[in-house]
Design an enzyme around this catalytic site. Structure first.
Site, PDB file in Angstrom:
ATOM      1  N   PRO A 126       0.814  -1.315  -0.032  1.00  0.00           N
ATOM      2  CA  PRO A 126      -0.101   0.234  -0.482  1.00  0.00           C
ATOM      3  C   PRO A 126       1.030   0.906  -0.223  1.00  0.00           C
ATOM      4  O   PRO A 126       0.910   1.760   0.952  1.00  0.00           O
ATOM      5  CB  PRO A 126      -0.671  -0.333   1.003  1.00  0.00           C
ATOM      6  CG  PRO A 126      -0.124  -0.708   2.343  1.00  0.00           C
ATOM      7  CD  PRO A 126       0.443  -1.676   1.123  1.00  0.00           C
ATOM      8  N   CYS A 127       0.968   1.452  -1.342  1.00  0.00           N
ATOM      9  CA  CYS A 127       2.261   2.775  -1.332  1.00  0.00           C
ATOM     10  C   CYS A 127       1.514   4.015  -1.444  1.00  0.00           C
ATOM     11  O   CYS A 127       1.848   5.441  -0.915  1.00  0.00           O
ATOM     12  CB  CYS A 127       3.197   2.999  -2.323  1.00  0.00           C
ATOM     13  SG  CYS A 127       2.370   2.890  -3.864  1.00  0.00           S
TER      14      CYS A 127
END
Length: 163
Positions: A126-127
């Site tokens: 989850p950047c």
């Protein structure tokens, strides 16, 4: 090298291209295409079907963590950053500085940003949960509009489950 398989997923915020092998997912990236080019195929490995299902559950608000196996290809530093990203909880955010501290390189904020931008496993790693130290949304390969949507989506789902 293992055979590569490709399939498109229609998300509420655009078409995502999923690439993987029998062993795991290599990339999940937003495209700027308006139509699906790669349909599920009968010989598509289970891992790609599982990825499509998990993405679907995520966008429906039924999934907060991904379990599908994935394969990250990058430098040792990028690997550390990507691993740290997976520790940022659903509907939470961390700054680039927070991630730099977590990987033991507190002065490497720009390098963390660079590694973040090279993440090919959008949403799964989850950047989109990484923001500027000032709390502002900065840099996202999938566009800031999508980053904002993803964060609001997670917040709404989390708030709904708390009630």
């Amino acid at each position: 090298m293992s055979k590569l398989y490709q399939v498109d997923y229609q998300s509420p915020i655009g078409i995502m291209e999923v690439v993987g092998t029998e062993e795991g997912i290599l990339s999940v990236l937003f495209t700027e295409r308006d139509e699906i080019l790669y349909q599920p195929q009968p010989d598509m490995p289970k891992v790609l079907n599982d990825c499509l299902q998990e993405l679907d559950e995520y966008f429906k608000g039924e999934r907060m963590d991904f379990t599908v196996p994935y394969i990250s290809e990058g430098t040792e530093f990028q690997g550390k950053v990507w691993s740290a990203l997976t520790t940022v909880g659903y509907a939470e955010t961390a700054s680039y500085r927070d991630i730099a501290v977590k990987v033991g390189s507190e002065k490497a904020v720009r390098a963390v940003g660079n590694a973040n931008s090279k993440n090919k496993l959008t949403i799964i790693v989850p950047c989109h949960r990484v923001i500027g130290t000032n709390g502002k949304l900065t840099g996202y390969a999938g566009t800031l509009t999508r980053k904002e949507w993803l964060l609001k989506h997670e917040q709404a789902i989390k708030n709904k489950s708390v009630m």
